[in-house]
Design an enzyme around this catalytic site. Structure first.
Site, PDB file in Angstrom:
ATOM      1  N   ARG A  67       1.098  -1.139   0.039  1.00 47.99           N
ATOM      2  CA  ARG A  67      -0.117  -0.095   0.068  1.00 47.99           C
ATOM      3  C   ARG A  67       0.780   1.273   0.156  1.00 47.99           C
ATOM      4  O   ARG A  67       0.504   2.185  -0.609  1.00 47.99           O
ATOM      5  CB  ARG A  67      -0.874  -0.073   1.180  1.00 47.99           C
ATOM      6  CG  ARG A  67      -2.042   1.142   1.366  1.00 47.99           C
ATOM      7  CD  ARG A  67      -2.802   0.963   2.589  1.00 47.99           C
ATOM      8  NE  ARG A  67      -3.845   1.760   2.622  1.00 47.99           N
ATOM      9  CZ  ARG A  67      -3.776   2.886   3.676  1.00 47.99           C
ATOM     10  NH1 ARG A  67      -2.738   3.026   4.367  1.00 47.99           N
ATOM     11  NH2 ARG A  67      -4.893   3.997   3.603  1.00 47.99           N
ATOM     12  N   HIS A  71       0.414   4.360  -2.653  1.00 45.69           N
ATOM     13  CA  HIS A  71       0.187   5.694  -2.205  1.00 45.69           C
ATOM     14  C   HIS A  71       1.192   6.573  -2.665  1.00 45.69           C
ATOM     15  O   HIS A  71       1.011   7.987  -2.712  1.00 45.69           O
ATOM     16  CB  HIS A  71      -0.173   5.718  -0.536  1.00 45.69           C
ATOM     17  CG  HIS A  71      -1.335   5.440   0.020  1.00 45.69           C
ATOM     18  ND1 HIS A  71      -2.171   5.964   0.804  1.00 45.69           N
ATOM     19  CD2 HIS A  71      -2.301   4.493  -0.911  1.00 45.69           C
ATOM     20  CE1 HIS A  71      -3.373   5.389   0.826  1.00 45.69           C
ATOM     21  NE2 HIS A  71      -3.385   4.382  -0.153  1.00 45.69           N
ATOM     22  N   ASN A  99      -3.410   8.814   4.561  1.00 47.94           N
ATOM     23  CA  ASN A  99      -2.310   8.240   5.189  1.00 47.94           C
ATOM     24  C   ASN A  99      -2.274   8.364   6.832  1.00 47.94           C
ATOM     25  O   ASN A  99      -1.783   7.584   7.442  1.00 47.94           O
ATOM     26  CB  ASN A  99      -1.234   8.916   4.947  1.00 47.94           C
ATOM     27  CG  ASN A  99      -0.842   8.603   3.087  1.00 47.94           C
ATOM     28  OD1 ASN A  99      -1.053   7.679   2.792  1.00 47.94           O
ATOM     29  ND2 ASN A  99      -0.190   9.461   2.534  1.00 47.94           N
ATOM     30  N   HIS A 198      -6.206  -5.743  -2.555  1.00 50.83           N
ATOM     31  CA  HIS A 198      -6.760  -5.999  -1.010  1.00 50.83           C
ATOM     32  C   HIS A 198      -7.343  -7.571  -0.800  1.00 50.83           C
ATOM     33  O   HIS A 198      -8.059  -7.800   0.264  1.00 50.83           O
ATOM     34  CB  HIS A 198      -8.333  -5.274  -1.219  1.00 50.83           C
ATOM     35  CG  HIS A 198      -8.235  -3.779  -1.041  1.00 50.83           C
ATOM     36  ND1 HIS A 198      -9.286  -3.032  -1.322  1.00 50.83           N
ATOM     37  CD2 HIS A 198      -7.034  -3.066  -0.806  1.00 50.83           C
ATOM     38  CE1 HIS A 198      -8.603  -1.560  -1.202  1.00 50.83           C
ATOM     39  NE2 HIS A 198      -7.253  -1.758  -0.846  1.00 50.83           N
TER      40      HIS A 198
END
Length: 333
Positions: A67, A71, A99, A198
């Site tokens: 992740r 990001h 975040n 996910h």
């Protein structure tokens, strides 16, 4: 004339026998897998070793590192800007809505960087370490591997606004999420395949509470969410409080990288709204979900391709940016 013809023949032969290079051109520079073969030949072994230890300590860390790369790349490109702490000249992306109290794994990146700096000082960028960490985190969780093009350099600043605006949010509409992907050069196939990450990791109660309760705090059926599953979620995600309570994104196999995430979506057991809308809001994404739910192999193949594509979003190359000595701070002049 004879000398010119001889030169031309030698020139053409040199190209004929050149090895095929998995390169990606960006702003005058190239990313290629062999970038550190001479300058830091043990790089990938070092990264893999630290990742293995970190995930052994905490299985959730694999998802966190994957992740983190995502990001980072969606804000100013894959330049390790997410790793920077706040300074007098900019506010850290760690403070952004996507975040804050959520992004993690920074200490693992620090550990890798320290080991790499000891082996080959001032050579390997934090951005490349993140790309390798994402791949190795996927593999150690049972997912696919891919060849990582390398040669990124690190940013000299961060973008709080970019982090707030560019990263897809759990409550965004399908069209908003797709638009955010397209702005990065990614398409609907990439959207569905990368959402498959996910299949590991967790989400906080605050990220999906709106699916369980209406604005007055009473239970309200969400017909895109299986109600027996919703009932179990309410037990740990109350209408107020418990914002940071964690839930598996894929309750079937939460630490195994596989295609059960897509099967969950077809059963209306996607945890986040941004997951379930892949089934309910677009026929193309629905078709892709069905394809990946039916074939782990197809999912793995596309996920690897999409990760390489995402990792190639606007990297700093050549003389742009720098190679940070410490991933949390830019180098001192």
């Amino acid at each position: 004339m004879a000398k010119f013809n001889l030169f031309l023949i030698v020139f053409l032969l040199s190209f004929s026998f050149s090895p095929l290079c998995l390169c990606h051109k960006n702003y005058g520079g190239y990313l290629f897998p062999q970038f550190y073969d001479r300058s830091c030949p043990r790089l990938q072994d070092i990264v893999k070793s630290v990742i293995a230890k970190a995930v052994a300590r905490e299985a959730r860390m694999a998802a966190s590192l994957l992740r983190l790369h995502f990001h980072d790349c969606f804000v100013k490109g894959c330049d390790a800007s997410i790793l920077l702490d706040s300074t007098g000249s900019f506010v850290s992306e760690k403070r952004s809505n996507p975040n804050r109290n959520s992004a993690r794994g920074f200490e693992v990146i620090d550990e890798i960087k320290a080991a790499v700096e000891k082996e080959c000082p001032h050579t390997v960028s934090c951005a490349d370490i993140m790309a390798l960490a994402a791949r190795d985190s996927t593999v150690i969780s049972g997912g696919p591997s891919w060849v990582v093009p390398l040669g990124r350099r690190d940013s000299l600043g961060a973008s709080l606004s970019g982090s707030n605006n560019n990263i897809p949010a759990p409550n965004n509409t399908f069209q908003t999420i797709l638009t955010k992907f397209k702005l990065q050069g990614l398409d609907i196939v990439d959207l569905v395949a990368l959402s498959g990450s996910h299949t590991i990791g967790n989400a906080r109660c605050v990220s999906f509470r709106q699916r369980l309760y209406n604005q007055t705090g009473n239970s309200q059926p969400d017909y895109t969410l299986d109600q027996s599953y919703a009932s179990k979620l309410r037990a740990g995600c109350p209408k107020s409080g418990g914002d940071q309570n964690l839930f598996f994104l894929d309750f079937i196999s939460p630490t195994a990288f596989d295609n059960s995430y897509f099967r969950n979506l077809l059963s209306y057991k996607g945890l986040l709204s941004s997951d379930q809308i892949l089934v309910t809001k677009n026929p193309i994404s629905l078709g892709l979900v069905k394809k990946y739910a039916a074939s782990n192999e197809d999912f793995f193949e596309q996920f690897a391709k999409s990760m390489v594509k995402m990792g190639n979003i606007s990297p700093l190359t050549g003389f742009r940016g720098e190679i940070r000595k410490h991933c949390r701070y830019i180098n001192k002049a």
